[in-house]
Design an enzyme around this catalytic site. Structure first.
Site: not given
Length: 263
Positions: A37, A95
């Site tokens: 991110y 992830h």
């Protein structure tokens, strides 16, 4: 882990800091970020500026699928902890799975982090059911939760049935179908009856389910508060039947490296 968390996907850079500070001020205590991110430093700065006790916050971050070799995972975690400005994270997650990952080595490395205390729990994101079974049933890894796309337009009943059987929560990302829930006429009709918004109805539907948490993202303070207020929306059987009749095959997060969801 609070069932309603705060997601930070697509909030890169320093602009994320005041957004997270607002969320903390409103009462969010479950913050979800990730290496990919590009906002861990801003999230860490927000936590430091807010000045809360570390033990009062549930902080999640994730290792990217390109870093699933043991040495790379160690570097990734050290980097994340440094950017976040913390000694540990409450939950550290894979992830996305990688097609060439050695799942046993990945899970061994995660369990090493547990033993050294740099993470309090480990989890996975975006695993299909076969991958979950391999991790939990075959390898015996102490998976604390599974994060996956889930909203009123996507069926996750097979995944939920398996996870509930193991006592493992499902954390729903994109719980508002990337904004589409707010414009859905069925959800809007339910919302009108309850004096709520369609987005609140979508969140209420998720959060009333056994073993489901959600991490909506919201940049504006009023949207952050609206999501928190979804905890007060109580659906009835008529509402649930209407939501059950919505399309359930719509998956909006489909990167080229995603696994075969039917496996």
């Amino acid at each position: 882990m609070p069932r309603l968390g705060f997601g930070t996907f697509r909030m890169p850079g320093g602009g994320c800091q005041p957004v997270v500070e607002n969320a903390l001020a409103l009462g969010y205590r479950h913050i979800d970020t990730a290496e990919m991110y590009q906002n861990e430093e801003a999230v860490g700065a927000a936590i430091a500026a807010f000045g809360m006790a570390r033990e009062d916050l549930h902080l999640t971050t994730k290792v990217w699928h390109e870093n699933l070799k043991p040495q790379a995972m160690h570097r990734a975690l050290d980097t994340s902890l440094g950017k976040l400005g913390v000694d540990y994270v409450d939950l550290y997650m894979v992830h996305w799975p990688s097609r060439d990952m050695d799942l046993g080595a990945v899970l061994d490395t995660l369990q090493g982090f547990l033993q050294e205390g740099s993470v309090r729990a480990i989890g996975v994101c975006n695993f299909n059911l076969a991958m979950l079974r391999a991790a939990i049933d075959d390898i015996g890894a102490p998976i604390a939760c599974h994060q996956v796309e889930y909203h009123p337009f996507l069926d996750q009943s097979r995944m939920l049935a398996y996870l509930r059987g193991k006592g493992i929560p499902l954390v729903a990302y994109a719980p508002l179908a990337q904004g589409r829930a707010a414009a859905d006429p069925v959800l809007q009709g339910i919302a009108t009856r309850h004096g709520a918004s369609a987005a609140q109805v979508a969140l209420a539907w998720l959060l009333e389910q056994d073993g489901v948490a959600a991490i909506p993202k919201a940049q504006r303070r009023d949207s952050q508060q609206s999501n928190l207020d979804a905890l007060n929306v109580k659906l009835d059987d008529e509402d649930r039947r209407a939501i059950a009749a919505l399309p359930k095959h719509l998956r909006y997060v489909t990167p080229p490296f995603a696994p075969d969801w039917d496996a």
